[in-house]
Design a protein around this motif. Sequence first.
Motif, PDB file in Angstrom:
ATOM      1  N   ASP A 179       2.825  -4.925 -14.982  1.00 16.87           N
ATOM      2  CA  ASP A 179       3.423  -6.157 -15.486  1.00 16.87           C
ATOM      3  C   ASP A 179       3.164  -6.223 -16.989  1.00 16.87           C
ATOM      4  OD1 ASP A 179       4.099  -8.765 -16.208  1.00 16.87           O
ATOM      5  OD2 ASP A 179       3.406  -9.600 -14.305  1.00 16.87           O
ATOM      6  N   ALA A 180       4.236  -6.141 -17.776  1.00 18.12           N
ATOM      7  CA  ALA A 180       4.085  -6.128 -19.227  1.00 18.12           C
ATOM      8  C   ALA A 180       3.490  -7.429 -19.757  1.00 18.12           C
ATOM      9  CB  ALA A 180       5.432  -5.867 -19.887  1.00 18.12           C
ATOM     10  N   GLN A 181       3.754  -8.519 -19.073  1.00 13.22           N
ATOM     11  CA  GLN A 181       3.264  -9.814 -19.546  1.00 13.22           C
ATOM     12  C   GLN A 181       1.756  -9.971 -19.312  1.00 13.22           C
ATOM     13  OE1 GLN A 181       5.360 -13.167 -17.937  1.00 13.22           O
ATOM     14  NE2 GLN A 181       4.250 -14.663 -19.170  1.00 13.22           N
ATOM     15  N   SER A 182       1.298  -9.663 -18.101  1.00 15.30           N
ATOM     16  CA  SER A 182      -0.128  -9.816 -17.788  1.00 15.30           C
ATOM     17  C   SER A 182      -0.924  -8.540 -18.065  1.00 15.30           C
ATOM     18  CB  SER A 182      -0.301 -10.195 -16.320  1.00 15.30           C
ATOM     19  OG  SER A 182       0.114  -9.128 -15.472  1.00 15.30           O
ATOM     20  N   LYS A 183      -0.176  -7.445 -18.328  1.00 14.35           N
ATOM     21  CA  LYS A 183      -0.796  -6.140 -18.568  1.00 14.35           C
ATOM     22  C   LYS A 183      -1.684  -5.700 -17.384  1.00 14.35           C
ATOM     23  CE  LYS A 183      -0.879  -6.542 -23.658  1.00 14.35           C
ATOM     24  NZ  LYS A 183       0.468  -6.982 -23.641  1.00 14.35           N
ATOM     25  N   SER A 184      -1.274  -6.074 -16.201  1.00 12.79           N
ATOM     26  CA  SER A 184      -2.033  -5.704 -14.994  1.00 12.79           C
ATOM     27  C   SER A 184      -1.123  -5.003 -13.990  1.00 12.79           C
ATOM     28  CB  SER A 184      -2.634  -6.950 -14.343  1.00 12.79           C
ATOM     29  OG  SER A 184      -1.632  -7.702 -13.683  1.00 12.79           O
ATOM     30  N   LYS A 185      -1.758  -4.460 -12.944  1.00 11.65           N
ATOM     31  CA  LYS A 185      -1.027  -3.810 -11.856  1.00 11.65           C
ATOM     32  C   LYS A 185      -1.300  -4.536 -10.534  1.00 11.65           C
ATOM     33  CE  LYS A 185      -1.671   0.604 -14.245  1.00 11.65           C
ATOM     34  NZ  LYS A 185      -2.413   1.891 -14.224  1.00 11.65           N
ATOM     35  N   ASP A 186      -1.618  -5.809 -10.661  1.00  8.20           N
ATOM     36  CA  ASP A 186      -1.998  -6.575  -9.478  1.00  8.20           C
ATOM     37  C   ASP A 186      -0.838  -6.790  -8.507  1.00  8.20           C
ATOM     38  OD1 ASP A 186      -4.527  -6.746 -10.484  1.00  8.20           O
ATOM     39  OD2 ASP A 186      -4.271  -8.751 -11.347  1.00  8.20           O
ATOM     40  N   ARG A 187       0.382  -6.706  -8.992  1.00  7.49           N
ATOM     41  CA  ARG A 187       1.543  -6.913  -8.117  1.00  7.49           C
ATOM     42  C   ARG A 187       2.346  -5.618  -7.925  1.00  7.49           C
ATOM     43  NH1 ARG A 187       4.362 -12.375 -10.230  1.00  7.49           N
ATOM     44  NH2 ARG A 187       3.960 -11.445 -12.269  1.00  7.49           N
ATOM     45  N   ALA A 188       1.636  -4.497  -8.013  1.00  8.73           N
ATOM     46  CA  ALA A 188       2.298  -3.197  -7.848  1.00  8.73           C
ATOM     47  C   ALA A 188       2.719  -2.969  -6.400  1.00  8.73           C
ATOM     48  CB  ALA A 188       1.357  -2.080  -8.297  1.00  8.73           C
ATOM     49  N   ILE A 189       3.737  -2.154  -6.256  1.00 10.51           N
ATOM     50  CA  ILE A 189       4.268  -1.775  -4.942  1.00 10.51           C
ATOM     51  C   ILE A 189       3.191  -1.073  -4.112  1.00 10.51           C
ATOM     52  CG2 ILE A 189       5.876  -0.131  -3.831  1.00 10.51           C
ATOM     53  CD1 ILE A 189       7.359  -2.514  -4.876  1.00 10.51           C
ATOM     54  N   LEU A 190       3.251  -1.271  -2.798  1.00 16.13           N
ATOM     55  CA  LEU A 190       2.433  -0.516  -1.851  1.00 16.13           C
ATOM     56  C   LEU A 190       3.351   0.378  -1.020  1.00 16.13           C
ATOM     57  CD1 LEU A 190      -0.006  -3.270  -0.496  1.00 16.13           C
ATOM     58  CD2 LEU A 190      -0.556  -1.430  -2.100  1.00 16.13           C
ATOM     59  N   LEU A 191       2.874   1.565  -0.670  1.00 15.00           N
ATOM     60  CA  LEU A 191       3.646   2.495   0.157  1.00 15.00           C
ATOM     61  C   LEU A 191       2.854   2.800   1.429  1.00 15.00           C
ATOM     62  CD1 LEU A 191       4.818   5.067  -2.582  1.00 15.00           C
ATOM     63  CD2 LEU A 191       6.068   3.068  -1.714  1.00 15.00           C
ATOM     64  N   THR A 192       3.509   2.674   2.570  1.00 13.91           N
ATOM     65  CA  THR A 192       2.868   3.025   3.841  1.00 13.91           C
ATOM     66  C   THR A 192       3.224   4.460   4.200  1.00 13.91           C
ATOM     67  OG1 THR A 192       3.052   0.747   4.623  1.00 13.91           O
ATOM     68  CG2 THR A 192       2.597   2.423   6.272  1.00 13.91           C
ATOM     69  N   THR A 193       2.203   5.267   4.479  1.00 19.11           N
ATOM     70  CA  THR A 193       2.413   6.679   4.774  1.00 19.11           C
ATOM     71  C   THR A 193       2.674   6.899   6.267  1.00 19.11           C
ATOM     72  OG1 THR A 193       0.067   7.112   5.155  1.00 19.11           O
ATOM     73  CG2 THR A 193       0.864   7.295   2.882  1.00 19.11           C
ATOM     74  N   PHE A 194       3.102   8.099   6.597  1.00 19.94           N
ATOM     75  CA  PHE A 194       3.415   8.479   7.977  1.00 19.94           C
ATOM     76  C   PHE A 194       2.200   8.316   8.889  1.00 19.94           C
ATOM     77  CE2 PHE A 194       3.957  11.586  11.408  1.00 19.94           C
ATOM     78  CZ  PHE A 194       5.271  11.376  11.794  1.00 19.94           C
ATOM     79  N   ASN A 195       1.001   8.589   8.354  1.00 19.54           N
ATOM     80  CA  ASN A 195      -0.209   8.507   9.174  1.00 19.54           C
ATOM     81  C   ASN A 195      -0.908   7.154   9.075  1.00 19.54           C
ATOM     82  OD1 ASN A 195      -1.136   8.797   6.565  1.00 19.54           O
ATOM     83  ND2 ASN A 195      -2.831  10.147   7.100  1.00 19.54           N
ATOM     84  N   GLY A 196      -0.232   6.162   8.452  1.00 18.53           N
ATOM     85  CA  GLY A 196      -0.745   4.803   8.463  1.00 18.53           C
ATOM     86  C   GLY A 196      -1.597   4.390   7.285  1.00 18.53           C
ATOM     87  N   ASP A 197      -1.739   5.252   6.273  1.00 19.06           N
ATOM     88  CA  ASP A 197      -2.476   4.873   5.065  1.00 19.06           C
ATOM     89  C   ASP A 197      -1.605   4.008   4.158  1.00 19.06           C
ATOM     90  OD1 ASP A 197      -4.766   6.264   5.786  1.00 19.06           O
ATOM     91  OD2 ASP A 197      -4.114   8.110   4.797  1.00 19.06           O
ATOM     92  N   TRP A 198      -2.242   3.306   3.245  1.00 20.90           N
ATOM     93  CA  TRP A 198      -1.535   2.570   2.197  1.00 20.90           C
ATOM     94  C   TRP A 198      -1.849   3.216   0.866  1.00 20.90           C
ATOM     95  CZ3 TRP A 198      -2.725  -3.310   3.426  1.00 20.90           C
ATOM     96  CH2 TRP A 198      -1.999  -3.684   4.556  1.00 20.90           C
ATOM     97  N   LEU A 199      -0.817   3.468   0.086  1.00 21.17           N
ATOM     98  CA  LEU A 199      -0.984   3.991  -1.269  1.00 21.17           C
ATOM     99  C   LEU A 199      -0.660   2.871  -2.248  1.00 21.17           C
ATOM    100  CD1 LEU A 199       0.797   7.464  -0.925  1.00 21.17           C
ATOM    101  CD2 LEU A 199      -1.585   6.870  -0.412  1.00 21.17           C
ATOM    102  N   GLY A 200      -1.509   2.688  -3.264  1.00 25.75           N
ATOM    103  CA  GLY A 200      -1.288   1.613  -4.229  1.00 25.75           C
ATOM    104  C   GLY A 200      -1.792   1.980  -5.604  1.00 25.75           C
TER     105      GLY A 200
END
Length: 265
Positions: A179-200
Amino acid sequence: MGIPGPSVYGAAMQGWFQRAPVFKGPGYQGDEAKTQEKEDVFKALKDITEELRKLKFPDGSKEAPARTCQQIKKNKPDAEDGYYWVDPNAGVKLDAIRVYCDFRSKKIYTCVLPAMNITDEHTAPGATQSPLWYASQHLQDGEIPYQSKVVQIKFLQSLHDKAEQEITFHCKNSVAYRDAQSKSKDRAILLTTFNGDWLGANNKKKFRYKVTEDGCQVKDGSWGKTVFEVKTKKTNRLPIVDVGIADIGQQDQAFRVEVGRVCFS
């Protein structure tokens, strides 16, 4: 019903393993006369030979699927990039899947295709759930679909050492990574993997993705895109099966999800 007659294929197999008939001269018209039955036997023998050749040297056609693109290249060194048929579990060829083979690089990639390329435009005004899981909310089976049965994907995972995939998030006033305004990644996308992990973005290093392009940092009313890349030696992580969107719920926000093919090497 009477006793079944002799099988043409059985006769062909029997003839295959027997000695060739002795030549008895050009005028001989006895048992060695060319009959329709013998023509059928020879045709059946030819068919069997061709089927055995396809089993031993599959070329990636629908009639002769290989296990992987590596096997296609081995059997057909002049094979070019394109779509082929593979049967990773080496069962009946009826469950073979159509994949994309990439032969151009030093590695050979067997790529499973998504059943959907890019989604329709979505909005979620008033959404209170964060993140909003795209597939769980919008797709019938609750997961991003691929042009393969699960069992074939699992065999591809076991037959390869590495896997990679890209997911592209098309955004309108929705932060995907930074987020360019807050300069944070607090609202970044999450990805669910085939084996059930979350990537963030803020996960431990081994549970993070890589961002190769981030055009969703600024909310200016225009469309942009952020490209997420996952490369892993844990092949059972791919393909990605869901996308979690945190920055959504306002009237002027919208998104599309573009799913790339997952490639095993």
